[in-house]
Design a protein around this motif. Structure first.
Motif, PDB file in Angstrom:
ATOM      1  N   TYR A   1      -2.139   7.139 -14.077  1.00  0.00           N
ATOM      2  CA  TYR A   1      -2.622   6.431 -12.693  1.00  0.00           C
ATOM      3  C   TYR A   1      -1.370   6.121 -12.175  1.00  0.00           C
ATOM      4  O   TYR A   1      -0.199   6.195 -12.632  1.00  0.00           O
ATOM      5  CB  TYR A   1      -3.300   5.019 -12.947  1.00  0.00           C
ATOM      6  N   ILE A   2      -1.289   6.025 -10.484  1.00  0.00           N
ATOM      7  CA  ILE A   2      -0.277   5.958  -9.757  1.00  0.00           C
ATOM      8  C   ILE A   2      -0.173   4.265  -9.205  1.00  0.00           C
ATOM      9  O   ILE A   2      -1.257   3.825  -8.828  1.00  0.00           O
ATOM     10  CB  ILE A   2      -0.162   6.984  -8.543  1.00  0.00           C
ATOM     11  N   GLY A   3       0.703   3.545  -9.084  1.00  0.00           N
ATOM     12  CA  GLY A   3       1.207   2.519  -8.514  1.00  0.00           C
ATOM     13  C   GLY A   3       2.281   2.639  -7.630  1.00  0.00           C
ATOM     14  O   GLY A   3       2.984   3.406  -7.531  1.00  0.00           O
ATOM     15  N   VAL A   4       2.501   1.298  -7.189  1.00  0.00           N
ATOM     16  CA  VAL A   4       3.745   1.293  -6.187  1.00  0.00           C
ATOM     17  C   VAL A   4       4.266  -0.136  -6.380  1.00  0.00           C
ATOM     18  O   VAL A   4       3.722  -1.185  -7.351  1.00  0.00           O
ATOM     19  CB  VAL A   4       3.266   1.463  -4.634  1.00  0.00           C
TER      20      VAL A   4
ATOM     21  N   ILE B   1       0.533   0.274   1.604  1.00  0.00           N
ATOM     22  CA  ILE B   1      -0.434   0.343   0.513  1.00  0.00           C
ATOM     23  C   ILE B   1      -1.690   1.089   1.021  1.00  0.00           C
ATOM     24  O   ILE B   1      -2.170   1.825   0.373  1.00  0.00           O
ATOM     25  CB  ILE B   1      -0.914  -1.201  -0.099  1.00  0.00           C
ATOM     26  N   ARG B   2      -1.911   0.785   2.187  1.00  0.00           N
ATOM     27  CA  ARG B   2      -3.367   1.421   2.941  1.00  0.00           C
ATOM     28  C   ARG B   2      -3.083   2.854   3.017  1.00  0.00           C
ATOM     29  O   ARG B   2      -3.861   3.453   2.851  1.00  0.00           O
ATOM     30  CB  ARG B   2      -3.894   0.368   4.143  1.00  0.00           C
ATOM     31  N   SER B   3      -1.890   3.014   3.747  1.00  0.00           N
ATOM     32  CA  SER B   3      -1.783   4.428   4.077  1.00  0.00           C
ATOM     33  C   SER B   3      -1.522   5.387   2.719  1.00  0.00           C
ATOM     34  O   SER B   3      -2.128   6.559   2.635  1.00  0.00           O
ATOM     35  CB  SER B   3      -0.366   4.585   4.972  1.00  0.00           C
ATOM     36  N   ALA B   4      -0.923   4.714   1.806  1.00  0.00           N
ATOM     37  CA  ALA B   4      -0.808   5.409   0.426  1.00  0.00           C
ATOM     38  C   ALA B   4      -2.197   5.676  -0.445  1.00  0.00           C
ATOM     39  O   ALA B   4      -2.687   6.618  -0.980  1.00  0.00           O
ATOM     40  CB  ALA B   4       0.046   4.792  -0.589  1.00  0.00           C
ATOM     41  N   HIS B   5      -3.197   4.543  -0.231  1.00  0.00           N
ATOM     42  CA  HIS B   5      -4.403   4.574  -0.808  1.00  0.00           C
ATOM     43  C   HIS B   5      -5.370   5.547  -0.370  1.00  0.00           C
ATOM     44  O   HIS B   5      -5.872   6.273  -0.893  1.00  0.00           O
ATOM     45  CB  HIS B   5      -5.029   3.233  -0.662  1.00  0.00           C
TER      46      HIS B   5
ATOM     47  N   PHE C   1      -7.052  11.444  -6.326  1.00  0.00           N
ATOM     48  CA  PHE C   1      -6.414  10.415  -7.635  1.00  0.00           C
ATOM     49  C   PHE C   1      -6.599   9.061  -7.128  1.00  0.00           C
ATOM     50  O   PHE C   1      -6.804   8.534  -5.771  1.00  0.00           O
ATOM     51  CB  PHE C   1      -5.166  10.963  -8.206  1.00  0.00           C
ATOM     52  N   GLN C   2      -6.260   8.191  -7.822  1.00  0.00           N
ATOM     53  CA  GLN C   2      -6.377   6.615  -7.670  1.00  0.00           C
ATOM     54  C   GLN C   2      -4.890   5.847  -7.375  1.00  0.00           C
ATOM     55  O   GLN C   2      -4.173   6.164  -8.344  1.00  0.00           O
ATOM     56  CB  GLN C   2      -7.096   5.852  -8.732  1.00  0.00           C
ATOM     57  N   LEU C   3      -4.730   5.137  -6.420  1.00  0.00           N
ATOM     58  CA  LEU C   3      -3.686   4.433  -6.280  1.00  0.00           C
ATOM     59  C   LEU C   3      -4.374   2.996  -7.033  1.00  0.00           C
ATOM     60  O   LEU C   3      -5.200   2.443  -6.111  1.00  0.00           O
ATOM     61  CB  LEU C   3      -2.993   4.066  -4.842  1.00  0.00           C
ATOM     62  N   VAL C   4      -3.836   2.479  -7.897  1.00  0.00           N
ATOM     63  CA  VAL C   4      -4.597   1.452  -8.820  1.00  0.00           C
ATOM     64  C   VAL C   4      -3.689   0.049  -8.596  1.00  0.00           C
ATOM     65  O   VAL C   4      -4.374  -0.993  -9.083  1.00  0.00           O
ATOM     66  CB  VAL C   4      -4.720   1.692 -10.122  1.00  0.00           C
ATOM     67  N   SER C   5      -2.474   0.001  -8.265  1.00  0.00           N
ATOM     68  CA  SER C   5      -1.643  -1.288  -8.619  1.00  0.00           C
ATOM     69  C   SER C   5      -0.351  -1.273  -7.426  1.00  0.00           C
ATOM     70  O   SER C   5      -0.030  -0.472  -7.060  1.00  0.00           O
ATOM     71  CB  SER C   5      -1.021  -1.228  -9.810  1.00  0.00           C
TER      72      SER C   5
ATOM     73  N   LEU D   1      -4.368   8.482   1.473  1.00  0.00           N
ATOM     74  CA  LEU D   1      -3.717   9.421   1.031  1.00  0.00           C
ATOM     75  C   LEU D   1      -4.172  10.019  -0.354  1.00  0.00           C
ATOM     76  O   LEU D   1      -4.413  11.179  -0.834  1.00  0.00           O
ATOM     77  CB  LEU D   1      -2.469   9.878   1.160  1.00  0.00           C
ATOM     78  N   ALA D   2      -3.981   9.005  -1.192  1.00  0.00           N
ATOM     79  CA  ALA D   2      -4.594   9.367  -2.657  1.00  0.00           C
ATOM     80  C   ALA D   2      -5.788   9.461  -2.878  1.00  0.00           C
ATOM     81  O   ALA D   2      -6.343  10.581  -3.609  1.00  0.00           O
ATOM     82  CB  ALA D   2      -4.206   7.960  -3.603  1.00  0.00           C
ATOM     83  N   LYS D   3      -6.632   9.010  -2.036  1.00  0.00           N
ATOM     84  CA  LYS D   3      -8.142   9.272  -2.024  1.00  0.00           C
ATOM     85  C   LYS D   3      -8.209  10.723  -1.782  1.00  0.00           C
ATOM     86  O   LYS D   3      -9.024  11.543  -2.096  1.00  0.00           O
ATOM     87  CB  LYS D   3      -8.935   8.231  -1.168  1.00  0.00           C
ATOM     88  N   ASP D   4      -7.588  11.138  -0.434  1.00  0.00           N
ATOM     89  CA  ASP D   4      -7.886  12.606  -0.124  1.00  0.00           C
ATOM     90  C   ASP D   4      -7.395  13.684  -1.219  1.00  0.00           C
ATOM     91  O   ASP D   4      -7.957  14.582  -1.098  1.00  0.00           O
ATOM     92  CB  ASP D   4      -7.167  12.611   1.239  1.00  0.00           C
ATOM     93  N   LEU D   5      -6.430  13.207  -1.909  1.00  0.00           N
ATOM     94  CA  LEU D   5      -5.882  13.919  -2.886  1.00  0.00           C
ATOM     95  C   LEU D   5      -6.282  14.152  -4.322  1.00  0.00           C
ATOM     96  O   LEU D   5      -6.104  14.890  -5.062  1.00  0.00           O
ATOM     97  CB  LEU D   5      -4.312  13.969  -2.953  1.00  0.00           C
TER      98      LEU D   5
END
Length: 336
Positions: A148-151, A159-163, A171-175, A165-169
């Motif tokens: 998993y990936i977090g920041v 956080i919103r922008s990364a979330h 995988f999950q941004l979880v934390s 992009l992660a969804k488009d790619l």
């Protein structure tokens, strides 16, 4: 020990996480560090947080050695990338594809594992396109080197922008890993609501405010010898912003509340952080095994609305709430 889901994922983490910022490889000897890790395991902690920058990579090595022989599947190991490591060359920091790919390999080698459960961007990199960073993280996940990936210390918009992009790619941004305590509540206005909406949890560092909320620093008195406030290797500079006389006076007003609940002041501080439903876990550090055994008792403690209100009244206006302060944590230029 209680467990919580990390973001909108199926991964559960212990709600008390053991972290080794400052301590391992610098503040305490390796033998004591290993004893602390073993005490954490005995207390039911399964989640361990570190970073490549801690003690310039040494903290990862110490943690890896301390966990050697444990069943890997029973642990959740978190580490981070961003700050300078090694000789601090122009590509030895940041969130470029080059630095991320090289850093994950180094972290895995030092930790003695094939993968980490959570790989976190330690700060936002203003000099690398976010698309490049998130594509690199996607490839780290697909390679099986991180689950998993977090920041860490990202603001709500980041956080919103990364979330997204992660969804488009795929995988999950979880934390997100922010500083959060009774005294430092800057995430509450913007970051927590945004994270809750997106399915992102908080992994909170410094729930005891660098030890200030333990009550050991008394107004009008010099800090105790060998405490963090007097140890140059243990964060004495960082803690100073929390050592104002008005803060120390207010913190002492928490003592009757802790006594009434039969908690130490540190346990009360950790339990307070865990009352926030967007928090997955609170990170505790330790220079002695006894501290871990004490603080783990905060797991599962429920504070009533009345107690939460009394805590607010006791601390009054010393609480820092300005949501703009998160942005100050990420350098505008790479620090290397």
């Amino acid at each position: 020990m209680k467990f919580r889901f990390l973001g909108n994922s199926g991964l559960k983490v212990s709600e008390i996480c053991y972290g080794n910022w400052i301590t391992h490889g610098s503040q305490v000897e390796n033998e004591i560090a290993e004893r602390c890790v073993h005490a954490a395991l005995e207390a039911g902690i399964t989640s361990f947080d570190t970073a490549d920058v801690y003690a310039n990579t040494v903290a990862e090595s110490v943690l890896g050695q301390a966990l050697k022989g444990q069943r890997r599947e029973s642990l959740e190991i978190f580490t981070k990338v961003y700050w300078p490591t090694g000789p601090k060359g122009p590509n030895d920091c940041g969130l470029s594809r080059k630095h991320i790919m090289e850093s994950i390999n180094g972290s895995l080698r030092r930790l003695g594992t094939d993968y980490v459960d959570l790989y976190q961007a330690h700060r936002y990199d203003h000099e690398t396109p976010l698309e490049e960073t998130m594509q690199a993280f996607a490839d780290v996940v697909r390679s099986g080197k991180a689950l998993y990936i977090g920041v860490s210390e990202w603001d709500a918009n980041q956080i919103r922008s990364a979330h997204d992009l992660a969804k488009d790619l795929g995988f999950q941004l979880v934390s997100n890993q922010p500083q959060y305590s009774m005294l430092w509540r800057v995430i509450e206005e913007w970051i927590v609501p945004t994270s809750a909406e997106l399915g992102v949890s908080q992994i909170c560092w410094s729930p005891v405010a660098q030890g200030v909320l333990s009550g050991k620093y008394l107004p009008g008195e010099a800090p105790p010898k060998n405490s963090r406030a007097t140890d140059e290797k243990g964060g004495s500079t960082f803690i100073q912003r929390l050592m104002g006389e008005d803060v120390l006076v207010a913190v002492q007003r928490l003592r009757p509340i802790a006594d009434e609940l039969e908690l130490t002041m540190a346990q009360l501080a950790v339990a307070w952080v865990l009352q926030n439903p967007n928090v997955a876990c609170a990170i505790i550090g330790a220079s002695r095994p006894r501290q871990i055994r004490e603080n783990v008792a905060a797991s599962g403690v429920v504070l009533s609305p009345e107690i939460m209100s009394r805590i607010d009244d006791a601390l009054g206006d010393v609480v820092v709430r300005n949501p703009m302060l998160t942005a100050e944590n990420s350098p505008k230029e790479r620090p290397c």
